[in-house]
Design an enzyme around this catalytic site. Structure first.
Site, PDB file in Angstrom:
ATOM      1  N   HIS A  47      -8.819 -14.252   5.479  1.00 28.98           N
ATOM      2  CA  HIS A  47      -7.536 -13.639   5.606  1.00 28.98           C
ATOM      3  C   HIS A  47      -7.231 -12.924   4.456  1.00 28.98           C
ATOM      4  CE1 HIS A  47      -2.846 -13.205   5.571  1.00 28.98           C
ATOM      5  NE2 HIS A  47      -3.199 -12.483   6.826  1.00 28.98           N
ATOM      6  N   GLU A  50      -9.252 -10.003   4.103  1.00 27.36           N
ATOM      7  CA  GLU A  50      -9.014  -9.024   4.991  1.00 27.36           C
ATOM      8  C   GLU A  50      -7.850  -7.988   4.566  1.00 27.36           C
ATOM      9  OE1 GLU A  50      -5.586  -8.125   7.987  1.00 27.36           O
ATOM     10  OE2 GLU A  50      -6.620 -10.065   8.358  1.00 27.36           O
ATOM     11  N   HIS A  51      -6.777  -8.698   3.956  1.00 27.74           N
ATOM     12  CA  HIS A  51      -5.662  -7.793   3.212  1.00 27.74           C
ATOM     13  C   HIS A  51      -6.360  -7.128   2.028  1.00 27.74           C
ATOM     14  CE1 HIS A  51      -1.679  -9.669   4.435  1.00 27.74           C
ATOM     15  NE2 HIS A  51      -2.731 -10.024   5.213  1.00 27.74           N
ATOM     16  N   GLU A 120      -1.175  -8.737  -3.677  1.00 25.94           N
ATOM     17  CA  GLU A 120      -1.462  -9.282  -2.217  1.00 25.94           C
ATOM     18  C   GLU A 120      -1.058 -10.732  -2.269  1.00 25.94           C
ATOM     19  OE1 GLU A 120      -1.626  -7.474   1.254  1.00 25.94           O
ATOM     20  OE2 GLU A 120      -1.641  -6.597  -0.797  1.00 25.94           O
ATOM     21  N   GLU A 127       4.250 -13.817   3.911  1.00 27.49           N
ATOM     22  CA  GLU A 127       3.543 -13.960   5.296  1.00 27.49           C
ATOM     23  C   GLU A 127       3.659 -15.629   5.666  1.00 27.49           C
ATOM     24  OE1 GLU A 127      -0.140 -12.591   8.179  1.00 27.49           O
ATOM     25  OE2 GLU A 127      -0.191 -12.152   5.941  1.00 27.49           O
TER      26      GLU A 127
END
Length: 420
Positions: A47, A50-51, A120, A127
């Site tokens: 994940h 992906e960011h 990030e 998140e």
């Protein structure tokens, strides 16, 4: 509208479907790597990667990546699941080449810049915090963990906070090296697209990639158990999971029709009995999810803490009753819902591109829609009763509670209720 499939010499696959009448298209790369492909020390890295794909390449800054697509009115996004990571764009047909070039750039030329990584990192930690503050979101992670304990499939996709804080550029680069080979990638496009043009572009953009020997994900085993987090919330949340078929199992379509009949709509058994007749909740539903080698049928509901025992008890009672009296009318309604949901969903290029990529990943081809409809239609009342008995009595069970749930029935109590 027949999908066309082509494989480059290095194993990179391309599947497209032209949808007459559309002026837009969805195009993307689906990578056969997700959360379950991580080692324990990598949990969350798929994940995170992906960011980072959107945080700059050798020739584009993060803002230039966004501008390249938005300057033509398009939309670009990505997601990570437990079995796949996807990078895709929705654009007008004339801009498909641009979208594919940008996607290729972020996949093949991402710099994984250290400064951007720190930025990030903060985004992902936020998140995680947001997920923890969303009961009807985080409860499914806890359910997954209890269904598949100490296994990659049971770990959260976002990863634990301590891992996210420790990841460095080398960790992301290692995951790319281990899983982002041409044989693990599927280019899928639907809408206003031309197959030959996309194949030629794919050859130019991905044809020089060297195949890799990616380690297959370990086999998953549904174990079951209970997660209980007591917190002062307005509502008590419960998710109950039962082991169900994988994608390729003969009962895969039976599982979907069963979930629809049990809790897939306002006419479903759980909605009518627990919400409409007894007023025990506002939200209740059932869904069937599947993976490569396992699956889980889940019932979720939110209610008052002092009503949790009744809600859980009645849910099990309804599941057991279904094994005895599923009717022809319920069967027909559930099949109609499933067919309509499938066919209406595929009227859009994004859902069609996603389905094609997933089918190629699972089957190596895209099954014809009429054949899928035939399999749904083939499910009978007898099939549903047989399957309902398996879910109600014998299937391993996992349980997750969140909120004012101190007095909610435990795993052993519900297990006894199922066996009685």
């Amino acid at each position: 509208m027949t999908p066309e499939l082509h494989t480059l010499s290095n194993g990179f696959r391309i599947v497209t479907e032209r949808m007459p009448g559309l002026q837009s298209a969805t195009i993307g790369i689906w990578v056969d790597a997700g959360g379950r492909d991580e080692r324990i020390e990598q949990n969350g890295v798929a994940h995170f990667l992906e960011h980072m794909a959107f945080k700059g390449t050798a020739t584009r800054s993060p803002v230039q990546i966004a501008e390249a697509i938005e300057d033509v009115g398009g939309y670009m996004n990505a997601y990570t699941s437990r079995e796949v990571t996807a990078y895709y764009a929705r654009v007008l047909g004339a801009d498909v080449p641009l979208a594919l070039e940008v996607i290729a750039d972020i996949l093949r030329n991402s710099t994984l810049d250290e400064k951007e990584l720190e930025v990030e990192r903060g985004v992902i930690l936020s998140e995680i915090g947001q997920a923890l503050d969303t009961p009807d979101d985080i409860i499914f992670d806890w359910l997954q963990e209890k269904a598949y304990p100490e296994q990659p499939l049971g770990r959260t996709i976002l990863g634990p906070e301590e891992r996210i804080r420790s990841f460095q550029r080398a960790d992301l680069a290692t995951f790319v090296k281990e899983h982002y080979g041409p044989g693990q990638m599927i280019l899928s496009a639907a809408g206003d697209v031309d197959h030959a043009t996309i194949v030629a572009m794919a050859e130019r953009l991905f044809g020089d990639m060297t195949p890799i020997d990616a380690a297959p994900a370990g086999h998953a085993s549904f174990v079951g158990g209970e997660s209980r987090t007591v917190k002062d919330l307005e509502q008590a949340h419960v998710a109950i999971g039962f082991e169900s078929p994988d994608y390729r199992h003969a009962d895969a379509y039976v599982a979907q029709v069963y979930a629809s009949a049990l809790g897939g709509g306002m006419a479903s058994r759980l909605f009518q009995e627990i919400r409409e007749k007894r007023g025990l909740c506002y939200t209740i539903f059932a869904q069937a999810g599947a993976y490569t080698d396992t699956g889980m049928t889940t019932v979720y509901a939110g209610t008052a803490g002092d009503q949790m025992a009744d809600l859980a008890r009645i849910t099990i009672e309804e599941m057991k009753r279904a094994a005895e009296d599923f009717s022809d009318e319920e069967t027909a309604r559930a099949k109609a819902q499933m067919k309509a949901g499938l066919l209406m969903g595929l009227e859009g290029p994004s859902s069609r591109a996603e389905r094609m990529a997933r089918m190629v990943q699972i089957w190596g081809h895209v099954p014809a829609l009429d054949r899928v409809v035939e399999k749904i239609e083939a499910v009978t009342r007898t099939d549903l009763r047989r399957y309902a008995e398996q879910m109600a009595v014998r299937a391993p069970m996992a349980l997750a509670y969140y909120g004012p749930v101190k007095d909610a029935p435990d795993h052993a109590t519900l297990s006894q209720k199922r066996a009685a």
